[in-house]
Design an enzyme around this catalytic site. Structure first.
Site, PDB file in Angstrom:
ATOM      1  N   LYS A  67       2.773 -13.042   1.796  1.00 55.13           N
ATOM      2  CA  LYS A  67       3.548 -12.704   3.000  1.00 55.13           C
ATOM      3  C   LYS A  67       2.645 -12.762   4.226  1.00 55.13           C
ATOM      4  O   LYS A  67       2.997 -13.340   5.240  1.00 55.13           O
ATOM      5  CB  LYS A  67       4.146 -11.304   2.826  1.00 55.13           C
ATOM      6  CG  LYS A  67       4.986 -10.869   3.983  1.00 55.13           C
ATOM      7  CD  LYS A  67       5.610  -9.513   3.725  1.00 55.13           C
ATOM      8  CE  LYS A  67       6.129  -8.944   5.036  1.00 55.13           C
ATOM      9  NZ  LYS A  67       6.667  -7.599   4.889  1.00 55.13           N
ATOM     10  N   GLU A  76      -7.713 -11.592  -2.089  1.00 57.08           N
ATOM     11  CA  GLU A  76      -7.651 -12.168  -3.438  1.00 57.08           C
ATOM     12  C   GLU A  76      -6.979 -13.539  -3.400  1.00 57.08           C
ATOM     13  O   GLU A  76      -7.445 -14.510  -4.005  1.00 57.08           O
ATOM     14  CB  GLU A  76      -6.851 -11.247  -4.381  1.00 57.08           C
ATOM     15  CG  GLU A  76      -7.554  -9.964  -4.766  1.00 57.08           C
ATOM     16  CD  GLU A  76      -7.318  -8.830  -3.770  1.00 57.08           C
ATOM     17  OE1 GLU A  76      -6.911  -9.106  -2.611  1.00 57.08           O
ATOM     18  OE2 GLU A  76      -7.569  -7.668  -4.133  1.00 57.08           O
ATOM     19  N   GLY A  82       6.744  -6.691   0.550  1.00 57.02           N
ATOM     20  CA  GLY A  82       6.198  -7.467  -0.566  1.00 57.02           C
ATOM     21  C   GLY A  82       6.803  -7.071  -1.900  1.00 57.02           C
ATOM     22  O   GLY A  82       7.226  -7.909  -2.694  1.00 57.02           O
ATOM     23  N   ARG A  83       6.877  -5.772  -2.146  1.00 52.65           N
ATOM     24  CA  ARG A  83       7.370  -5.301  -3.448  1.00 52.65           C
ATOM     25  C   ARG A  83       8.881  -5.408  -3.567  1.00 52.65           C
ATOM     26  O   ARG A  83       9.439  -5.091  -4.614  1.00 52.65           O
ATOM     27  CB  ARG A  83       6.900  -3.866  -3.685  1.00 52.65           C
ATOM     28  CG  ARG A  83       7.222  -2.905  -2.557  1.00 52.65           C
ATOM     29  CD  ARG A  83       6.397  -1.628  -2.661  1.00 52.65           C
ATOM     30  NE  ARG A  83       6.593  -0.718  -1.540  1.00 52.65           N
ATOM     31  CZ  ARG A  83       5.906  -0.744  -0.403  1.00 52.65           C
ATOM     32  NH1 ARG A  83       4.987  -1.678  -0.211  1.00 52.65           N
ATOM     33  NH2 ARG A  83       6.124   0.126   0.548  1.00 52.65           N
ATOM     34  N   GLU A 110       3.874   2.306  -4.737  1.00 54.30           N
ATOM     35  CA  GLU A 110       3.464   1.852  -3.405  1.00 54.30           C
ATOM     36  C   GLU A 110       4.508   2.284  -2.367  1.00 54.30           C
ATOM     37  O   GLU A 110       4.182   2.513  -1.205  1.00 54.30           O
ATOM     38  CB  GLU A 110       3.273   0.330  -3.375  1.00 54.30           C
ATOM     39  CG  GLU A 110       2.436  -0.121  -2.186  1.00 54.30           C
ATOM     40  CD  GLU A 110       2.105  -1.611  -2.199  1.00 54.30           C
ATOM     41  OE1 GLU A 110       3.027  -2.434  -2.287  1.00 54.30           O
ATOM     42  OE2 GLU A 110       0.911  -1.953  -2.113  1.00 54.30           O
ATOM     43  N   HIS A 170       3.235   3.543 -31.907  1.00 53.20           N
ATOM     44  CA  HIS A 170       2.077   3.579 -32.806  1.00 53.20           C
ATOM     45  C   HIS A 170       0.798   3.824 -32.022  1.00 53.20           C
ATOM     46  O   HIS A 170      -0.294   3.513 -32.491  1.00 53.20           O
ATOM     47  CB  HIS A 170       2.011   2.271 -33.601  1.00 53.20           C
ATOM     48  CG  HIS A 170       3.249   2.076 -34.418  1.00 53.20           C
ATOM     49  ND1 HIS A 170       3.406   2.633 -35.675  1.00 53.20           N
ATOM     50  CD2 HIS A 170       4.432   1.467 -34.119  1.00 53.20           C
ATOM     51  CE1 HIS A 170       4.617   2.335 -36.132  1.00 53.20           C
ATOM     52  NE2 HIS A 170       5.261   1.630 -35.198  1.00 53.20           N
ATOM     53  N   LYS A 201      -9.545  -1.778   1.410  1.00 49.69           N
ATOM     54  CA  LYS A 201      -9.759  -3.212   1.708  1.00 49.69           C
ATOM     55  C   LYS A 201     -10.881  -3.372   2.729  1.00 49.69           C
ATOM     56  O   LYS A 201     -11.761  -4.228   2.589  1.00 49.69           O
ATOM     57  CB  LYS A 201      -8.489  -3.837   2.291  1.00 49.69           C
ATOM     58  CG  LYS A 201      -7.336  -3.958   1.333  1.00 49.69           C
ATOM     59  CD  LYS A 201      -6.175  -4.660   2.038  1.00 49.69           C
ATOM     60  CE  LYS A 201      -4.909  -4.594   1.215  1.00 49.69           C
ATOM     61  NZ  LYS A 201      -3.734  -5.103   1.915  1.00 49.69           N
TER      62      LYS A 201
END
Ligand code: F6P
Length: 546
Positions: free
Chosen positions: A204, A210, A265-266, A351, A382, A510
């Site tokens: 965006k 990254e 974004g999410r 977030e 398990h 960041k």
């Protein structure tokens, strides 16, 4: 007192009182044979069983009234119009426009958001079709065989979750490159033919470290493998709001799909960010995803609050967390195909609602957000279910089970469903030491040994859970599941009085990461770093061999 403080609402006090001396969930279940029907909610593509929440009809009614008092009836409708729900970023919140039908129109700063979405969908369709049918050609004229989505957070988790849920891509293979950990690129790239690979830079902001780092690494990889600079455009497309930064990267405008400020974004999987889904599974599948989300949007907008799936899910978890004191929420999909759902929901919920101040800047006085975690059943049974059954940390759970298996091993699906239902029952009812002892004695154990063994085998139960039966793992169901949770988060954020749509908390790390990177890579070896532990860690890290 802030007018956004939910504890000032009269129902908050009523509910606080009601939470005291609440019967054990087993007793609530036994007291009302019609409880299942009373607490069942049908919504598009799914049915929710809320009978194993630790509430009764009165508490549910009080919670619905709390939502009304918090203005949810009006605000949910505003989510479908121009709004100012994200004031700290100066943005509207309009992910519902991403799946609005073409006849609609929402004016955002003089532009029709719905028209912009449909224009972008047309371009997305053209692009996805071209890659799928082989019209899109790489540098040497060959069709695309692999597509790699480079993006992180919301530019990764949604499309990755949906792609995994839908199963193997029927055309190009779709991969995801998210982490700055070079191991991801190191493992992925050797398997790819550079001349037959298309990279999607999904960001965006087009500023995420990254994503930029991975994009630059991949560009060098293409150039090193003989793709001429002028041909790079055949191997990259981008999705961003930041046209200038994408152009600077060397992408012509026709390789750029738009995104909008009013999509968080999410909340972006139903936007152009869903391109990997459209390429891997076809644009028609993506349209079905949108249709499922739209159906849930309409349910959320129009259904009475007391029969509204996202509202009741939000209220159940708010009740658990703020009144009953649960500390985390386990999302347990009984579907291997939904293995990325907990990761996706982690970003969506944590977030969005992990906030300490309300919209007016006043500090919150209730717990907000939810520590959400989980993994596919039956694997968890398990592993960590031991703690769930006999540990001491209070939690709530959401089980998700598709009714249609999506494969032909039907007997597996019956076992899967049986275990899913069994876990939910044990969470609710547990097993008393007295019952265990009686059972052991009945099986022949002497009473003394039975009494000694019983506490080790007893389980407290009383853990609330929701059972969500999803029609299937098709695109409509996934779209509805996504929208259900988006709206759940919205309702909770509105009641808590917080802004669910900014994420300032991730920024400091960041900035500091960049400062530390500079110190770590310069010859001074971290001399400029103030924190002594960080400075020592830099020195230790630099002393590594190899
Ligand atoms: O750092 C958090 C975040 O901004 C998320 O909100 C977002 O989904 C992710 O990073 C990726 O951002 P972008 O799509 O701008 O690269």
């Amino acid at each position: 007192m802030s007018h956004l403080d939910p504890t000032r609402l009269p129902r908050w006090q009523t509910l606080t009182e009601r939470a005291k001396d609440l019967p054990h969930l087993a007793d609530l279940l036994d007291a009302d044979p019609d409880r299942f029907d009373r607490f069942r909610i049908d919504a598009p593509q799914m049915r929710l069983d809320l009978s194993r929440q630790r509430w009764d009809a009165d508490i549910r009614g009080q919670l619905v009234a709390l939502a009304e008092d918090a203005g949810i009836d009006a605000t949910r409708k505003t989510l479908f119009k121009a709004n100012t729900f994200n004031p700290t970023e100066g943005r509207a919140v309009l992910h519902t426009a991403l799946r609005a039908s073409v006849e609609g129109s929402i004016d955002v700063d003089g532009t029709d958001a719905v028209a912009a979405v449909h224009a972008a969908l047309d371009r997305m369709r053209t692009l996805a079709d071209a890659v799928r049918d082989g019209t899109w050609r790489g540098a040497t004229g060959k069709a695309i065989r692999d597509v790699v989505n480079i993006g992180i957070g919301g530019s990764f988790l949604g499309p990755a979750m949906v792609s995994a849920a839908l199963g193997d891509s029927d055309r190009p293979n779709v991969h995801f490159l998210a982490n700055i950990d070079g191991m991801e690129a190191a493992r992925l790239l050797p398997a790819l033919d550079p001349t037959r690979t298309l990279f999607i830079i999904a960001s965006k902001s087009f500023g995420t470290l990254e994503t930029r780092t991975n994009a630059l690494t991949v560009r060098s990889w293409l150039l090193e493998r003989g793709v001429a600079p002028a041909e790079l455009r055949k191997h990259f497309v981008a999705i961003s709001t930041n046209i200038a930064a994408a152009a600077e990267f060397g992408l012509p405008e026709e390789n750029l799909l738009p995104l909008w400020d009013w999509v968080g974004g999410r909340y972006s999987v139903t936007s152009t960010i869903g391109l990997p889904i459209a390429i891997g599974h076809g644009f028609a599948a993506f349209e079905r995803l949108l249709a499922g989300a739209r159906a849930m949007d309409e349910h959320f907008r129009d259904a009475p609050l007391a029969a509204n799936a996202p509202v009741l899910l939000a209220l159940a978890e708010l009740w658990n967390q703020n009144f009953l004191g649960t500390e985390s929420h386990a999302v347990l999909p009984y579907a291997t195909a939904l293995d990325l759902l907990p990761d996706y929901l982690q970003q969506l919920e944590m977030e969005s609602n992990g906030k300490s101040v309300r919209r007016d800047g006043s500090p919150v006085t209730t717990r907000t957000g939810t520590i959400l975690w989980g993994n596919v059943g039956t694997n968890g049974q398990h592993a960590y279910h031991q703690l769930l059954h006999q540990g001491t940390a209070p939690f709530s759970a959401q089980f998700i089970l598709p009714q249609a298996a999506g494969h032909h091993f039907d007997h597996h699906h019956d076992w899967l469903a049986a275990h899913c239902f069994a876990q939910a029952e044990v969470f609710a009812r547990g097993r008393s030491a007295a019952d265990v002892q009686a059972e052991l004695e009945a099986s022949g154990m002497n009473p003394q040994a039975a009494a000694a063994a019983a506490p080790h085998r007893a389980m407290a139960g009383n853990h609330p859970s929701t059972m969500l039966l999803l029609d299937d793992l098709g695109p409509e169901s996934l779209g509805a599941l996504i929208a259900l949770h988006e709206h759940k988060v919205f309702v909770q954020g509105m009641i808590w009085g917080i802004n669910s749509f900014d994420q300032w908390g991730v920024e400091l790390g960041k900035v500091l990461g960049t400062t530390i990177h500079d110190a770590l890579t310069d010859a001074g070896g971290g001399a400029g770093v103030a924190d002594t532990t960080t400075r020592a860690l830099i020195a230790l890290f630099r002393s590594r061999s190899g």
